[in-house]
Design a protein around this motif. Structure first.
Motif, PDB file in Angstrom:
ATOM      1  N   LYS A 255       0.636  -1.053  -0.079  1.00 58.47           N
ATOM      2  CA  LYS A 255      -0.048   0.005  -0.001  1.00 58.47           C
ATOM      3  C   LYS A 255       0.937   1.188   0.175  1.00 58.47           C
ATOM      4  O   LYS A 255       0.448   2.137  -0.518  1.00 58.47           O
ATOM      5  N   TYR A 256       2.036   1.162   0.624  1.00 61.72           N
ATOM      6  CA  TYR A 256       2.953   2.495   0.694  1.00 61.72           C
ATOM      7  C   TYR A 256       4.303   1.979   0.157  1.00 61.72           C
ATOM      8  O   TYR A 256       5.311   1.849   1.224  1.00 61.72           O
ATOM      9  N   PRO A 257       4.504   1.580  -1.004  1.00 59.35           N
ATOM     10  CA  PRO A 257       5.765   1.155  -1.745  1.00 59.35           C
ATOM     11  C   PRO A 257       6.714   2.243  -1.296  1.00 59.35           C
ATOM     12  O   PRO A 257       7.946   1.859  -1.482  1.00 59.35           O
ATOM     13  N   ASN A 258       6.566   3.715  -1.317  1.00 59.76           N
ATOM     14  CA  ASN A 258       7.468   4.798  -1.067  1.00 59.76           C
ATOM     15  C   ASN A 258       8.208   4.688   0.407  1.00 59.76           C
ATOM     16  O   ASN A 258       8.934   5.523   0.501  1.00 59.76           O
ATOM     17  N   ARG A 259       7.570   3.686   1.324  1.00 64.03           N
ATOM     18  CA  ARG A 259       7.880   4.135   2.744  1.00 64.03           C
ATOM     19  C   ARG A 259       8.870   3.105   2.952  1.00 64.03           C
ATOM     20  O   ARG A 259       9.502   2.947   4.096  1.00 64.03           O
ATOM     21  N   ASP A 260       9.323   2.098   2.275  1.00 66.03           N
ATOM     22  CA  ASP A 260      10.334   1.135   2.515  1.00 66.03           C
ATOM     23  C   ASP A 260       9.868   0.464   3.685  1.00 66.03           C
ATOM     24  O   ASP A 260      10.996   0.271   4.595  1.00 66.03           O
ATOM     25  N   ILE A 261       8.733  -0.112   3.689  1.00 63.96           N
ATOM     26  CA  ILE A 261       8.137  -0.806   5.246  1.00 63.96           C
ATOM     27  C   ILE A 261       9.145  -2.173   5.353  1.00 63.96           C
ATOM     28  O   ILE A 261       9.386  -2.711   4.333  1.00 63.96           O
ATOM     29  N   GLN A 262       9.670  -2.024   6.568  1.00 63.23           N
ATOM     30  CA  GLN A 262      10.503  -3.311   7.038  1.00 63.23           C
ATOM     31  C   GLN A 262       9.394  -4.553   6.970  1.00 63.23           C
ATOM     32  O   GLN A 262       8.453  -4.645   7.382  1.00 63.23           O
TER      33      GLN A 262
END
Length: 313
Positions: A255-262
Motif C-alpha cells: 500500500k505504501y511502496p515509497n515508505r520502504d516498510i520493513q
C-alpha cells in the motif's frame, strides 16, 4: 423511547470513548460525555451546553479546547450532547452526570501507581481506594494497563453485586482503526509503527506478535448492542483478528511502496503461537462484526490514513 434515551460515557474524549459518543449520537441517544475539563469556547455552536456538575460554565481559555473540540463538532452534538466535568480521582464527581441516565458506558480508567521498589509495584484503581494489586515484577506500560484493568473490573463486579446494578463488561483485544481524536495513543502508535519506523513502538508491535486485534468501530457497536439487548449478561470478549507482523508488513509495503516498510524480522517465527481470544459468546447473542473480513493490515492502514488526514504524520 427512541431519540429520548439518556446515557453517560465516561472518558469520552479518548480513542474508544469518542468513537462511541459518535455512534450513540448517530442513534439519537442523548449523551452526557464526561471529561476532566469540559471548558471549551465555540462561538458558532451556542446550542451546545457545557456543564460543571449542574452549573453552566463560561467560555474558557484554559487550553483544553483541543481535547473536546472533536466531540462538539460531531453530528447531532448541538441537540444531543452535553459535556460534564468529572474525574475518577475526585470522590462523587460523577454523581450528577450519572443521575437520570438509563445507562453508563464506563470508558475512563486512570490508575495510581504506588512504587515500593524496582521489583514491586502496587496498583490502586481510582474507583476503589481499598483495593490493591501487588505486582512482583518490573513491567512496562502495557502490563501496567492490563493489571489495572483487571483490578478495576473485579472491584466493579463486587460493587455491582452489592448494589443491584445490572452490569455487562466488554473485553476488546488491541484496538486499531479510524479515530476522531486530535492526538494518538498507545494502540494507535502501535498500529502505525511500521509506517513511522519508530523503534520503541515497533518493539512493542513485535512483542505483540500472535495476539489479537479488533476494529474500534466493532468495539463501540458491541457496547451499544449489548446495552440494548435484554438478555446480555456477564463478560464478553470482543476480538476478530490475529496480529501477524509479517502479514501486516507485507500488506503495508504494497500500500505504501515509497515508505520502504520493513518486512523481515530476525528471530521471529512467521507462524507465531496464537493466543486464544474467542468472541463466540458475543456472536452467539447475535452480534455481527462489521470489519471482521478486513485484514489486520487493512486496520493498520485505516489508522495510518486517519493520522495523515489529521496531519499527525
Amino acid at each position: 423511547m427512541e431519540g429520548k434515551r439518556t446515557v453517560c460515557v465516561t472518558g469520552a474524549s479518548g480513542y474508544i470513548g469518542s468513537w462511541l459518543v459518535m455512534r450513540l449520537l448517530e442513534r439519537r441517544y442523548h449523551v452526557r460525555a464526561t471529561v476532566r475539563d469540559p471548558a471549551y469556547t465555540h462561538t458558532n455552536n451556542t446550542d451546545l451546553v457545557f456543564l460543571n456538575s449542574v452549573l453552566k460554565l463560561l467560555p474558557s481559555t484554559s487550553g483544553n479546547e483541543k481535547k473536546v473540540k472533536h466531540l462538539s463538532e460531531l453530528p447531532n452534538a448541538n441537540t444531543h450532547l452535553t459535556l460534564w466535568k468529572a474525574d475518577l480521582a475526585e470522590e462523587s464527581s460523577y454523581d450528577d452526570a450519572f443521575h437520570g441516565c438509563e445507562g453508563v458506558f464506563h470508558m475512563a480508567s486512570p490508575m495510581e501507581l504506588l512504587v515500593h521498589d524496582q521489583a514491586t509495584v502496587y496498583i490502586r484503581p481510582l474507583l476503589s481506594k481499598k483495593t490493591f494489586l501487588r505486582i512482583n515484577i518490573k513491567f512496562d506500560q502495557l502490563q501496567k494497563y492490563l493489571a489495572e484493568k483487571t483490578v478495576a473490573e473485579k472491584a466493579a463486579w463486587k460493587y455491582a453485586e452489592e448494589n443491584g446494578i445490572d452490569m455487562v463488561t466488554v473485553h476488546p483485544s488491541l484496538v486499531f482503526g479510524h479515530f476522531i481524536t486530535p492526538y494518538t495513543g498507545y494502540s494507535i502508535d502501535i498500529a502505525i509503527s511500521l509506517y513511522t519506523k519508530d523503534k520503541a513502538t515497533m518493539a512493542s508491535l513485535i512483542c505483540l506478535n500472535g495476539t489479537s486485534v479488533v476494529h474500534v468501530d466493532d468495539v463501540c457497536n458491541a457496547h451499544i448492542y449489548l446495552f440494548e439487548h435484554p438478555l446480555a449478561k456477564g463478560r464478553y470478549i470482543c476480538s476478530t483478528h490475529t496480529l501477524n507482523i509479517f502479514d501486516i508488513a507485507h500488506s503495508l509495503s504494497l500500500k505504501y511502496p515509497n515508505r520502504d516498510i520493513q518486512t523481515e524480522f530476525e528471530s521471529l517465527d512467521k507462524s507465531p503461537k496464537i493466543i486464544p481470544c474467542s468472541s463466540k459468546k458475543l456472536m452467539d447473542i447475535g452480534f455481527e462484526f462489521a470489519h471482521g473480513t478486513k485484514s489486520t493490515g487493512d486496520l493498520c492502514a485505516e489508522t495510518i490514513e486517519s493520522c495523515r488526514e489529521k496531519g499527525l504524520l
